[in-house]
Design a protein around this motif. Structure first.
Motif: not given
Length: 356
Positions: A68, A165, A168, A220, A223-224, A227, A270, A321, A324-325
């Protein structure tokens, strides 16, 4: 055995993993409130050294956070960036010249010997070294020139959730800080994360649908992509379901042939350029008759076999992201419970993996 209903109605989480998933809005708030200034100061000091490109080094879940950061550095900062192979240093004894190179080592524990050794070698080779960990007293923090504390608090469950997270968000703030940005796009994350986690009952319904899956494919773009790599890892290490993750572009280069109407395909879509790039892939999956689950974009989630729309309207794509996770963490937890297994203690795993 953990209870099966940890989230709806404000109930007390029924396992360590569930509790740590539920902590994430508070962790995000803590980073923004207590850690952001220190992260910006570290980024300012690094930027003053004018690194010419960046290398990222990590293992497991932290490797997905590093990927990421690679997207962030290349897209947001225009900085050439690569992911390292630690064995070139630890197994083969390579000592590349890294003068004016930014080396970022990401690790929840900061204790893995190969991360410590490769970071120490990078610093000796002239690199600007930054350790991103949940432990400022760790060996990795000690050998790096700079340290970023992700402030996640103790994480006792073997599957990493809140530290992911937190990594991130800390990496986002660091990359934004390299250009003296304030990371304001992240301010919405704690509230939105709470809203996503309040919908655990929706994920439990998906888990009932897929508890007997023999294989899952996740895909994905942009940026996805990190994830889905992290989501696949969570599913494998908790429920033991083989889960394969692909960039949407790579999925079309061969692996699409294995897609059928039996094994589910989970697409993280996304809102932004990554989602736009993924739409032709979604069309091909539908043509194949795939059992398609969409997480993310509301319109795509509404037209899939099953979906979980995220509250990302108006949210910058580069911070999506973090949201999304969350459904994928919940899905891994709920599928594991539905299969009669304990998500807190995956077999054959340890909290600190001492690779060398």
């Amino acid at each position: 055995m953990p209870v099966t209903q940890p989230f709806p109605g404000g109930e007390t989480p029924g396992s360590v993993m569930a509790g740590e998933i539920a902590e994430q809005p508070a962790v995000l708030s803590r980073i923004l409130g207590e850690g952001a200034a220190a992260i910006r100061e570290t980024a300012r000091r690094v930027a003053a050294r004018r690194p010419r490109f960046a290398l990222l080094t990590a293992r497991g879940t932290s490797d997905h956070a590093a990927l990421y950061a690679k997207y962030l550095l290349e897209i947001r900062r225009g900085m050439p960036c690569g992911l390292t192979s630690m064995s070139t240093t630890t197994a083969y004894g390579a000592r590349p010249g890294l003068t004016d190179v930014l080396v970022v080592a990401v690790s929840q524990s900061g204790g893995s010997p190969d991360l410590v050794a490769s970071t120490e070698a990078a610093r000796a080779g002239g690199a600007i070294t930054v350790a991103v960990t949940n432990n400022p007293s760790s060996p990795l923090a000690a050998v790096a020139e700079f340290h970023v504390d992700i402030l996640a608090g103790p994480e006792r469950a073997l599957p990493a959730t809140k530290t992911y997270t937190a990594e991130l968000l800390a990496l986002y703030l660091f990359v934004e800080g390299l250009a003296d940005g304030d990371g304001s796009a992240a301010r919405v994350l704690p509230d939105l994360a709470g809203r996503v986690l309040d919908r655990g009952h929706e994920v439990r319904a998906l888990a009932g649908r897929y508890r007997f899956a023999e294989r899952m494919v996740l895909t994905s773009r942009g940026y996805g992509y990190p994830t889905v790599k992290e989501g696949a890892l969570k599913l494998m290490e908790t429920s033991y379901i083989p889960a394969l993750s692909y960039s949407g572009a790579d999925l079309l280069h061969g692996p699409l042939a294995m897609v059928d109407n039996v094994s589910p395909v989970i697409a993280v879509v996304p809102q932004g350029r990554g989602g736009e790039a993924l739409r032709p892939v979604l069309d091909r999956l539908r043509d194949r008759g795939a059992d398609l689950v969409v997480i993310g974009d509301e319109r795509e989630a509404a037209t899939a076999s099953a979906g979980f729309a995220l509250p990302t309207a108006g949210v910058a794509e580069e911070v999506q992201p973090v949201l999304e996770i969350l459904p994928l963490q919940l899905l891994a937890y709920e599928v594991t419970i539905a299969r009669g297994q304990d998500p807190d203690a995956p077999r054959a795993l340890a909290k600190i993996t001492e690779t060398r």
